[in-house]
Scaffold this motif. Structure first.
Motif, mmCIF file in Angstrom:
data_model
loop_
_atom_site.group_PDB
_atom_site.id
_atom_site.type_symbol
_atom_site.label_atom_id
_atom_site.label_comp_id
_atom_site.label_asym_id
_atom_site.label_seq_id
_atom_site.Cartn_x
_atom_site.Cartn_y
_atom_site.Cartn_z
ATOM 1 N N SER A 278 0.770 -1.223 0.069
ATOM 2 C CA SER A 278 0.093 -0.184 -0.017
ATOM 3 C C SER A 278 1.009 1.180 -0.070
ATOM 4 C CB SER A 278 -0.684 0.126 1.217
ATOM 5 O OG SER A 278 -0.156 0.082 2.611
ATOM 6 N N TYR B 216 7.223 3.795 -7.154
ATOM 7 C CA TYR B 216 5.866 2.955 -7.164
ATOM 8 C C TYR B 216 5.515 2.720 -5.744
ATOM 9 C CZ TYR B 216 6.064 0.748 -11.660
ATOM 10 O OH TYR B 216 5.777 0.393 -13.318
ATOM 11 N N ASN C 229 1.322 4.784 -10.297
ATOM 12 C CA ASN C 229 -0.081 4.419 -10.377
ATOM 13 C C ASN C 229 -0.424 3.972 -8.985
ATOM 14 O OD1 ASN C 229 0.011 1.557 -10.666
ATOM 15 N ND2 ASN C 229 0.697 2.008 -12.646
ATOM 16 N N ASP C 230 -2.003 3.482 -8.872
ATOM 17 C CA ASP C 230 -2.434 2.933 -7.550
ATOM 18 C C ASP C 230 -2.706 1.395 -7.636
ATOM 19 O OD1 ASP C 230 -4.411 3.236 -9.151
ATOM 20 O OD2 ASP C 230 -5.954 4.228 -7.787
ATOM 21 N N GLU C 231 -2.143 0.821 -8.522
ATOM 22 C CA GLU C 231 -2.376 -0.619 -8.745
ATOM 23 C C GLU C 231 -1.589 -1.573 -7.878
ATOM 24 O OE1 GLU C 231 -1.726 -1.301 -12.838
ATOM 25 O OE2 GLU C 231 -2.987 0.385 -13.627
ATOM 26 N N PHE D 112 2.318 -3.964 -5.491
ATOM 27 C CA PHE D 112 3.269 -4.121 -6.428
ATOM 28 C C PHE D 112 4.301 -5.159 -6.024
ATOM 29 C CE2 PHE D 112 1.959 0.449 -6.849
ATOM 30 C CZ PHE D 112 1.546 0.605 -8.180
ATOM 31 N N ARG E 81 -0.192 -13.523 -14.939
ATOM 32 C CA ARG E 81 0.023 -12.441 -13.856
ATOM 33 C C ARG E 81 0.559 -13.449 -12.688
ATOM 34 N NH1 ARG E 81 -2.763 -7.628 -14.114
ATOM 35 N NH2 ARG E 81 -1.602 -7.076 -11.986
ATOM 36 N N SER F 18 1.115 -13.473 -8.329
ATOM 37 C CA SER F 18 0.352 -13.537 -7.453
ATOM 38 C C SER F 18 0.829 -13.464 -6.066
ATOM 39 C CB SER F 18 -0.894 -14.301 -7.635
ATOM 40 O OG SER F 18 -0.879 -15.585 -7.630
ATOM 41 N N THR G 253 -4.141 -12.914 -4.942
ATOM 42 C CA THR G 253 -4.340 -11.707 -5.183
ATOM 43 C C THR G 253 -3.223 -11.305 -6.391
ATOM 44 O OG1 THR G 253 -4.810 -10.941 -2.906
ATOM 45 C CG2 THR G 253 -4.209 -9.079 -4.274
ATOM 46 N N GLU G 254 -3.567 -10.724 -7.440
ATOM 47 C CA GLU G 254 -2.535 -10.638 -8.479
ATOM 48 C C GLU G 254 -1.657 -9.462 -8.150
ATOM 49 O OE1 GLU G 254 -4.789 -9.995 -12.044
ATOM 50 O OE2 GLU G 254 -5.087 -12.277 -12.456
ATOM 51 N N THR H 23 0.931 -6.259 -9.421
ATOM 52 C CA THR H 23 1.451 -5.461 -10.713
ATOM 53 C C THR H 23 3.030 -5.521 -10.663
ATOM 54 O OG1 THR H 23 -0.537 -4.234 -10.407
ATOM 55 C CG2 THR H 23 1.643 -3.146 -11.456
#
Length: 361
Positions: free
Chosen positions: A12, A48, A54-56, A59, A116, A118, A123-124, A126
């Motif tokens: 986060s 990041y 970004n907010d993906e 990470f 992807r 995970s 949970t995937e 980024t």
């Protein structure tokens, strides 16, 4: 069958990174699985973590990496298991208008792995710059793997995956520095120091390093700077002009990426000289320059993205120069650290204590 490995995760915004077990799939068509040997800690990874890209979240951090290909998917011809590779975040498509014009370093449709990675709970993740290499293994598009001479140190070679290539390329590819040129580099962190090394490789006669930190100026001198300017003690533009017979430098590289440093670069270049912006600005930054000055000074104002590099062309060539003693990539490795040392490496980077901390596995 998915592989379970340890990796550095930013879960986060602005929270410290943590070590998690992640799942890395077997490679599918066009993909490669790479056992990571080393990965540099780059400012982009910190961006990041801070939510600046970004907010993906979450990470999977890390992208300046080298390692060994362990498996490849169907249709992969670029690499095979056992190859020592540097990872890149610009896997060119070969089909877009830039590639068809013979300028693949400008590819408009670069790609990453389709599958992807995970967390253990599904949970995937980024992956940073489509790589995610603060991990024991990572999954990438095969085009993101560039085979190089395995005699190279993984810790040094991996840095070509981002920051060092950005600086070298800013001088050699974007700035077109030539023999006898005068070059000024504003900002002598990892990217700026690499630009200095690139200018030296290109045969520049005068290389002026500009920074606020005396430690960075000393390192710049070791890498090829012939003159230094302490930006804290006087006007940068005046200093560069005085060192270039009053004319300004043929090429000025802004490795900071702020409006004030760009203005310095603009006015510190010779008439018809070149300004190269390789430092990355933030979204809110704007630039105000008199349009008459832009017109009247001529020359070129360029942006350098990833040093305008073509990994398949540039990485093997630069590794050969390294192995032949002409490019000191080892000088960029300030320290080697374990996966658990990434958070402290971010702090050291912000303090200006290192050019690069490198995670080794």
């Amino acid at each position: 069958m998915a592989h379970q490995v340890q990796a550095v995760i930013a879960a986060s915004k602005n929270e410290p990174v943590r070590i998690e077990t992640i799942r890395v799939p077997d490679p599918g068509p066009g993909e490669a699985l790479v056992d990571i040997q080393a990965c540099g800690v780059c400012h982009t990874d910190l961006h990041y973590r801070e939510g600046g890209i970004n907010d993906e979240f979450p990470f999977l951090l890390g992208h300046e990496a080298a390692g060994i290909v362990s498996e490849v998917g169907a249709g992969v011809t670029e690499v095979q298991p056992g190859d020592f590779v540097i990872l890149n975040w610009r896997a060119v498509c070969g089909q877009c208008r830039a590639c068809r014009r013979g300028r693949p370093w400008y590819c408009f449709d670069t790609h990453n792995a389709t599958q992807r990675m995970s967390l253990a709970d599904g949970t995937e993740l980024t992956p940073a710059l489509g790589i995610g290499a603060f991990a024991e293994k990572t999954l990438v598009a095969a085009g993101q793997c560039t085979k190089v001479d395995p005699r190279a140190s993984a810790a040094a070679a991996g840095l070509l995956g981002c920051g060092v290539m950005a600086g070298l390329g800013a001088a050699i590819n974007t700035g077109n520095v030539g023999r006898g040129d005068s070059v000024a580099v504003i900002g002598c962190g990892g990217v700026g120091s690499a630009a200095i090394a690139g200018a030296r490789l290109a045969g520049a006669a005068k290389i002026i390093a500009v920074d606020l930190d005396g430690r960075k100026l000393a390192t710049a001198t070791d890498l090829g700077a012939t003159h230094t300017v302490d930006a804290a003690t006087g006007d940068v533009v005046t200093a560069i002009r005085e060192l270039t017979e009053g004319f300004g430098a043929d090429v000025v590289i802004d490795a900071v990426g702020r409006p004030e440093t760009y203005r310095q670069a603009f006015y510190a270049r010779d008439l018809a000289g070149t300004v190269v912006l390789v430092g990355v600005p933030t979204p809110e930054m704007t630039l105000d320059l008199p349009l008459l000055d832009v017109f009247g000074r001529g020359g070129a104002l360029k942006s350098s993205w990833y040093g305008d590099c073509l990994p398949s062309r540039d990485f093997p060539m630069l590794i050969d120069l390294y192995l032949n003693g002409r490019l000191n990539l080892d000088a960029f490795v300030s320290e080697t650290i374990p996966l658990t040392g990434v958070e402290e490496a971010f702090a050291a980077m912000q303090r200006g204590d290192v050019l690069r901390s490198v995670v080794t596995l």
